[in-house]
Design an enzyme around this catalytic site. Structure first.
Site, PDB file in Angstrom:
ATOM      1  N   HIS A  20       0.836  -1.201   0.000  1.00 22.87           N
ATOM      2  CA  HIS A  20       0.000   0.000   0.000  1.00 22.87           C
ATOM      3  C   HIS A  20       0.873   1.254   0.000  1.00 22.87           C
ATOM      4  O   HIS A  20       1.778   1.369   0.811  1.00 22.87           O
ATOM      5  CB  HIS A  20      -0.925  -0.015   1.218  1.00 22.87           C
ATOM      6  CG  HIS A  20      -1.932   1.078   1.204  1.00 22.87           C
ATOM      7  ND1 HIS A  20      -2.321   1.706   2.350  1.00 22.87           N
ATOM      8  CD2 HIS A  20      -2.632   1.651   0.194  1.00 22.87           C
ATOM      9  CE1 HIS A  20      -3.223   2.627   2.045  1.00 22.87           C
ATOM     10  NE2 HIS A  20      -3.425   2.606   0.742  1.00 22.87           N
ATOM     11  N   ASP A  28       8.407   7.538 -20.590  1.00 17.25           N
ATOM     12  CA  ASP A  28       8.848   7.575 -21.977  1.00 17.25           C
ATOM     13  C   ASP A  28      10.330   7.217 -22.046  1.00 17.25           C
ATOM     14  O   ASP A  28      10.980   6.995 -21.020  1.00 17.25           O
ATOM     15  CB  ASP A  28       8.548   8.935 -22.611  1.00 17.25           C
ATOM     16  CG  ASP A  28       9.198  10.111 -21.893  1.00 17.25           C
ATOM     17  OD1 ASP A  28      10.315   9.957 -21.336  1.00 17.25           O
ATOM     18  OD2 ASP A  28       8.607  11.204 -21.896  1.00 17.25           O
ATOM     19  N   ALA A 129       5.227  11.873 -21.440  1.00 15.13           N
ATOM     20  CA  ALA A 129       4.439  10.644 -21.361  1.00 15.13           C
ATOM     21  C   ALA A 129       4.982   9.802 -20.206  1.00 15.13           C
ATOM     22  O   ALA A 129       5.686   8.811 -20.401  1.00 15.13           O
ATOM     23  CB  ALA A 129       4.490   9.881 -22.683  1.00 15.13           C
TER      24      ALA A 129
END
Length: 139
Positions: A20, A28, A129
């Site tokens: 957790h 990228d 990205a």
């Protein structure tokens, strides 16, 4: 042989060992990855595998509590941004939770990524990205 989407043994291992609030970066081809973070390098050539394809496979096996992306993605890469949010919305529905998405400056993103358990480098050749996925619990 596994019958789920994810076949990469190293990546499967890192997802299986997340607790957790542990985090996993999917990035990228250009994001610097700290030497303190385990690297799963999937990049073969420009665009292979793609960022969104990799995210979709990872989230098929990971319970995501929240995510962090760089603010710059909204302006510099809106197509990836919108598709990413759509994937996270669908995942929220499947998991039955609300996945909060936090936006930070790219420099802060790089600092946060250095605290992750592992970083998955894709062949993505488009700007910003990158995402940090934080593990939740399905109960």
């Amino acid at each position: 042989m596994k019958k789920t989407k994810l076949l990469n043994a190293s990546l499967s291992h890192y997802i299986a060992t997340l607790g957790h609030t542990d985090s996993l970066v999917i990035c990228d081809a250009g994001l610097p990855i700290s030497n303190q973070v385990e690297r799963v390098d999937l990049a073969l050539e420009a665009g292979v595998p793609g960022f969104l394809q990799t995210v979709d496979v990872v989230i098929s096996e990971m319970f995501v509590e929240h995510a962090v992306v760089a603010k710059e993605i909204r302006e510099k890469n809106p197509q990836i941004h919108d598709a990413l949010l759509d994937s996270l919305r669908k995942l929220s529905e499947q998991q039955g939770n609300c996945i909060a998405v936090e936006y930070v400056e790219h420099e802060e993103f790089k600092v946060l990524s250095s605290e992750s358990k592992a970083a998955v480098r894709t062949g993505e050749f488009s700007p910003y990205a990158n995402i940090i996925l934080y593990s939740g619990v399905p109960f």
